[in-house]
Design a protein around this motif. Sequence first.
Motif, PDB file in Angstrom:
ATOM      1  N   ASP A 167       0.811  -1.204   0.000  1.00  0.00           N
ATOM      2  CA  ASP A 167       0.000   0.000   0.000  1.00  0.00           C
ATOM      3  C   ASP A 167       0.854   1.268   0.000  1.00  0.00           C
ATOM      4  O   ASP A 167       0.589   2.203  -0.718  1.00  0.00           O
ATOM      5  CB  ASP A 167      -0.979   0.003   1.171  1.00  0.00           C
ATOM      6  CG  ASP A 167      -0.342  -0.474   2.470  1.00  0.00           C
ATOM      7  OD1 ASP A 167       0.892  -0.649   2.522  1.00  0.00           O
ATOM      8  OD2 ASP A 167      -1.085  -0.685   3.439  1.00  0.00           O
ATOM      9  N   ASN A 168       1.900   1.310   0.817  1.00  0.00           N
ATOM     10  CA  ASN A 168       2.849   2.433   0.841  1.00  0.00           C
ATOM     11  C   ASN A 168       4.253   1.857   1.000  1.00  0.00           C
ATOM     12  O   ASN A 168       4.611   1.390   2.085  1.00  0.00           O
ATOM     13  CB  ASN A 168       2.533   3.404   1.976  1.00  0.00           C
ATOM     14  CG  ASN A 168       3.437   4.626   1.963  1.00  0.00           C
ATOM     15  OD1 ASN A 168       4.472   4.651   1.301  1.00  0.00           O
ATOM     16  ND2 ASN A 168       3.050   5.642   2.709  1.00  0.00           N
ATOM     17  N   PRO A 169       5.065   1.865  -0.055  1.00  0.00           N
ATOM     18  CA  PRO A 169       6.386   1.243   0.022  1.00  0.00           C
ATOM     19  C   PRO A 169       7.337   1.905   1.013  1.00  0.00           C
ATOM     20  O   PRO A 169       8.330   1.297   1.414  1.00  0.00           O
ATOM     21  CB  PRO A 169       6.920   1.330  -1.408  1.00  0.00           C
ATOM     22  CG  PRO A 169       6.090   2.342  -2.090  1.00  0.00           C
ATOM     23  CD  PRO A 169       4.784   2.406  -1.386  1.00  0.00           C
ATOM     24  N   ALA A 170       7.049   3.112   1.465  1.00  0.00           N
ATOM     25  CA  ALA A 170       7.936   3.788   2.419  1.00  0.00           C
ATOM     26  C   ALA A 170       7.979   3.075   3.766  1.00  0.00           C
ATOM     27  O   ALA A 170       8.953   3.204   4.502  1.00  0.00           O
ATOM     28  CB  ALA A 170       7.497   5.240   2.603  1.00  0.00           C
ATOM     29  N   VAL A 171       6.942   2.280   4.119  1.00  0.00           N
ATOM     30  CA  VAL A 171       6.963   1.581   5.409  1.00  0.00           C
ATOM     31  C   VAL A 171       8.047   0.506   5.466  1.00  0.00           C
ATOM     32  O   VAL A 171       8.414   0.056   6.555  1.00  0.00           O
ATOM     33  CB  VAL A 171       5.596   0.954   5.773  1.00  0.00           C
ATOM     34  CG1 VAL A 171       4.509   2.005   5.830  1.00  0.00           C
ATOM     35  CG2 VAL A 171       5.228  -0.165   4.844  1.00  0.00           C
ATOM     36  N   LEU A 172       8.578   0.097   4.322  1.00  0.00           N
ATOM     37  CA  LEU A 172       9.610  -0.949   4.312  1.00  0.00           C
ATOM     38  C   LEU A 172      10.905  -0.502   4.975  1.00  0.00           C
ATOM     39  O   LEU A 172      11.718  -1.337   5.366  1.00  0.00           O
ATOM     40  CB  LEU A 172       9.880  -1.424   2.886  1.00  0.00           C
ATOM     41  CG  LEU A 172       8.734  -2.221   2.280  1.00  0.00           C
ATOM     42  CD1 LEU A 172       8.945  -2.403   0.792  1.00  0.00           C
ATOM     43  CD2 LEU A 172       8.579  -3.545   2.990  1.00  0.00           C
ATOM     44  N   ASN A 173      11.103   0.788   5.132  1.00  0.00           N
ATOM     45  CA  ASN A 173      12.269   1.284   5.858  1.00  0.00           C
ATOM     46  C   ASN A 173      12.279   0.783   7.303  1.00  0.00           C
ATOM     47  O   ASN A 173      13.322   0.624   7.904  1.00  0.00           O
ATOM     48  CB  ASN A 173      12.279   2.813   5.828  1.00  0.00           C
ATOM     49  CG  ASN A 173      13.428   3.393   6.598  1.00  0.00           C
ATOM     50  OD1 ASN A 173      14.585   3.125   6.281  1.00  0.00           O
ATOM     51  ND2 ASN A 173      13.128   4.169   7.621  1.00  0.00           N
ATOM     52  N   TYR A 174      11.092   0.524   7.854  1.00  0.00           N
ATOM     53  CA  TYR A 174      10.972   0.109   9.252  1.00  0.00           C
ATOM     54  C   TYR A 174      10.905  -1.414   9.413  1.00  0.00           C
ATOM     55  O   TYR A 174      10.757  -1.907  10.516  1.00  0.00           O
ATOM     56  CB  TYR A 174       9.729   0.751   9.878  1.00  0.00           C
ATOM     57  CG  TYR A 174       9.778   2.253   9.777  1.00  0.00           C
ATOM     58  CD1 TYR A 174      10.533   2.996  10.664  1.00  0.00           C
ATOM     59  CD2 TYR A 174       9.106   2.921   8.755  1.00  0.00           C
ATOM     60  CE1 TYR A 174      10.607   4.366  10.566  1.00  0.00           C
ATOM     61  CE2 TYR A 174       9.173   4.295   8.644  1.00  0.00           C
ATOM     62  CZ  TYR A 174       9.922   5.009   9.547  1.00  0.00           C
ATOM     63  OH  TYR A 174       9.994   6.375   9.434  1.00  0.00           O
TER      64      TYR A 174
END
Length: 192
Positions: free
Chosen positions: A38-45
């Motif tokens: 849904d939002n690839p930016a969460v993969l940083n965490y």
Amino acid sequence: LFALLITMPIFAQQTYYRENKFWMTSPGAFKSGLYGFDNPAVLNYQNHPDVYFTWTNETGRWNDLNNWGLFAAVPNFSFGLVNQKYLDHSVTDYKISSGIGSEDFSIGLGYGWSSGDRGYFDRSDLITIGALSRPNPYVSIGFAGNLLFSGQNEGMLDLAIRPLGNEKISLFGDYVFKNYLSDADNQWSAEI
């Protein structure tokens, strides 16, 4: 990323709410969302490998597998798929995603494609861009955009407030926008 999306025409395909039926929160509200689907930016965490399988029981039967998803992630990368059946038609949506950043801010990019009855379900290949700001343990602000190769694009903003500084209690909401709809027609949701 936000400036890029603002300058592009934003139209409607229900990509965000179709994907979000498997995760009943906004993508940035909890640690991992749908592992970047849904939002690839969460993969940083994402700091360890994980797999998530889910399905909906839209017919009221727990063993109805007409709509299911499988999401797998390792730090900074993920692969997910969602399978949907309706009558004699079915489609499978796939997405690979990656996210990088710091503890306070991250960005991500994903590429999605579909197989099966693409025309019946109105599917197109797409690129998902995302950003997520978590300046402290009490708040997160996310943005994701689905840019379709053919068809209608959409953008999404989400906000989560965690009064205890953790995920035990989270107030969250999201807003999906398209430029050809009036503000009254755009969709939003909020929950505790």
